[in-house]
Scaffold this motif. Sequence first.
Motif, PDB file in Angstrom:
ATOM      1  N   PRO A  38       0.805  -1.221   0.000  1.00  0.00           N
ATOM      2  CA  PRO A  38       0.000   0.000   0.000  1.00  0.00           C
ATOM      3  C   PRO A  38       0.841   1.275   0.000  1.00  0.00           C
ATOM      4  O   PRO A  38       1.999   1.282   0.412  1.00  0.00           O
ATOM      5  N   THR A  39       0.225   2.345  -0.477  1.00  0.00           N
ATOM      6  CA  THR A  39       0.740   3.686  -0.244  1.00  0.00           C
ATOM      7  C   THR A  39       0.081   4.175   1.038  1.00  0.00           C
ATOM      8  O   THR A  39      -1.143   4.238   1.122  1.00  0.00           O
ATOM      9  N   VAL A  40       0.876   4.475   2.048  1.00  0.00           N
ATOM     10  CA  VAL A  40       0.330   4.711   3.389  1.00  0.00           C
ATOM     11  C   VAL A  40       0.000   6.196   3.586  1.00  0.00           C
ATOM     12  O   VAL A  40       0.749   6.955   4.183  1.00  0.00           O
ATOM     13  N   TYR A  41      -1.178   6.563   3.063  1.00  0.00           N
ATOM     14  CA  TYR A  41      -1.646   7.948   3.209  1.00  0.00           C
ATOM     15  C   TYR A  41      -3.095   8.007   3.668  1.00  0.00           C
ATOM     16  O   TYR A  41      -3.686   9.073   3.768  1.00  0.00           O
ATOM     17  N   GLY A  42      -3.688   6.868   3.964  1.00  0.00           N
ATOM     18  CA  GLY A  42      -5.063   6.783   4.423  1.00  0.00           C
ATOM     19  C   GLY A  42      -5.410   5.326   4.644  1.00  0.00           C
ATOM     20  O   GLY A  42      -4.583   4.433   4.409  1.00  0.00           O
ATOM     21  N   PRO A  43      -6.620   5.030   5.102  1.00  0.00           N
ATOM     22  CA  PRO A  43      -6.993   3.639   5.352  1.00  0.00           C
ATOM     23  C   PRO A  43      -7.119   2.859   4.047  1.00  0.00           C
ATOM     24  O   PRO A  43      -7.687   3.359   3.068  1.00  0.00           O
ATOM     25  N   ALA A  44      -6.576   1.660   4.032  1.00  0.00           N
ATOM     26  CA  ALA A  44      -6.777   0.789   2.874  1.00  0.00           C
ATOM     27  C   ALA A  44      -8.247   0.360   2.845  1.00  0.00           C
ATOM     28  O   ALA A  44      -8.853   0.141   3.891  1.00  0.00           O
ATOM     29  N   HIS A  45      -8.822   0.268   1.656  1.00  0.00           N
ATOM     30  CA  HIS A  45     -10.213  -0.176   1.571  1.00  0.00           C
ATOM     31  C   HIS A  45     -10.261  -1.666   1.228  1.00  0.00           C
ATOM     32  O   HIS A  45      -9.234  -2.290   0.940  1.00  0.00           O
ATOM     33  N   ILE A  46     -11.465  -2.235   1.252  1.00  0.00           N
ATOM     34  CA  ILE A  46     -11.549  -3.682   1.065  1.00  0.00           C
ATOM     35  C   ILE A  46     -11.222  -4.104  -0.360  1.00  0.00           C
ATOM     36  O   ILE A  46     -10.918  -5.275  -0.606  1.00  0.00           O
ATOM     37  N   GLY A  47     -11.235  -3.152  -1.305  1.00  0.00           N
ATOM     38  CA  GLY A  47     -10.750  -3.464  -2.643  1.00  0.00           C
ATOM     39  C   GLY A  47      -9.250  -3.713  -2.623  1.00  0.00           C
ATOM     40  O   GLY A  47      -8.749  -4.648  -3.255  1.00  0.00           O
ATOM     41  N   ASN A  48      -8.521  -2.869  -1.875  1.00  0.00           N
ATOM     42  CA  ASN A  48      -7.083  -3.118  -1.684  1.00  0.00           C
ATOM     43  C   ASN A  48      -6.857  -4.465  -1.016  1.00  0.00           C
ATOM     44  O   ASN A  48      -5.985  -5.246  -1.418  1.00  0.00           O
ATOM     45  N   PHE A  49      -7.658  -4.718   0.014  1.00  0.00           N
ATOM     46  CA  PHE A  49      -7.449  -5.947   0.785  1.00  0.00           C
ATOM     47  C   PHE A  49      -7.848  -7.198   0.012  1.00  0.00           C
ATOM     48  O   PHE A  49      -7.391  -8.291   0.348  1.00  0.00           O
ATOM     49  N   ARG A  50      -8.679  -7.061  -1.006  1.00  0.00           N
ATOM     50  CA  ARG A  50      -8.945  -8.227  -1.847  1.00  0.00           C
ATOM     51  C   ARG A  50      -7.632  -8.741  -2.435  1.00  0.00           C
ATOM     52  O   ARG A  50      -7.376  -9.950  -2.466  1.00  0.00           O
TER      53      ARG A  50
END
Length: 300
Positions: A38-50
């Motif tokens: 991830p690029t750590v600038y905000g919360p990862a969403h569940i699309g990222n976590f897929r």
Amino acid sequence: MTHLPAIQLMKLFDTMSRQERDLAPRDGEVFRFYCCGPTVYGPAHIGNFRTFVLQDVFRRTLESTEVKTCHVRNLTDVDDKTIRDSRTNKQSLKEFTDHWRNRFREDCDRLNLLPPHFEPSAVAHLRHQLAMIEILMEKGHAYRSDDGSVYYRVSSFKNYGRLSHLDQRELREGASGTVTDDEYEKDAVADFVLWKARRPEDGENFWASPWGEGRPGWHLECSAMCREYLGDTFDLHSGGEDLIFPHHENEIAQSEACTGHHMADHWFHLTHLLVDGGKMSKSAGNFYTLDQLVEAGFSP
């Protein structure tokens, strides 16, 4: 490194060849793979976590065959977005990205994801990136612009476009300009930045280099960390399908021009999570975080 006899682990679709191919560790012992994190600038969403969940399932499947793995997943802690938002929040870049890095790790724990064996960050590997730029410049694949930025010369790499299967003629004819931003439209084919000269909007977020003060380009970060932890050539590179072009195409160009070896034996890309008929993304505003799903009564 030559391939040693190894038990076939599984078949997996390869983006480069567009075929199902057998997987086996190059050294016959440890399967080495890299996942764009991830690029750590905000919360990862569940699309990222897929993407991260499927990479976790992939790793667990490998390990169920009793094959050892070396899993590297990076953290992007310097780019246009991290600098912009840290300044907006009146925080140092480190303070800002440390917060979101910790949040990401907490979400990974809640999802029961295995931690990677190595989780390098871009800022911590600046010297590795500078070393690659120097090699690329010596070999004629990169050049310094008037403002002190350093660009990769796309026309110098004859195999550019083979991962994304873009038309080679169009790539050649379109590669006459330069791209400064870390992210740009997918049909923008141009020389891309390796080192970004210091700009007023960067504030105090800059480092010294042989070409002047500035910071690394986004694409270079992954190439440098892949090489440091997995070598010039490794077993598999993975990420979301949106990274095929330009990010992974640019990684291949700069890595292979630098080392003289092909970068990865296999390319594994994960498709998007769709919501309301479109791709889930922060820019579209149609995303859900893990916290939101927990609040709605779902178990991580």
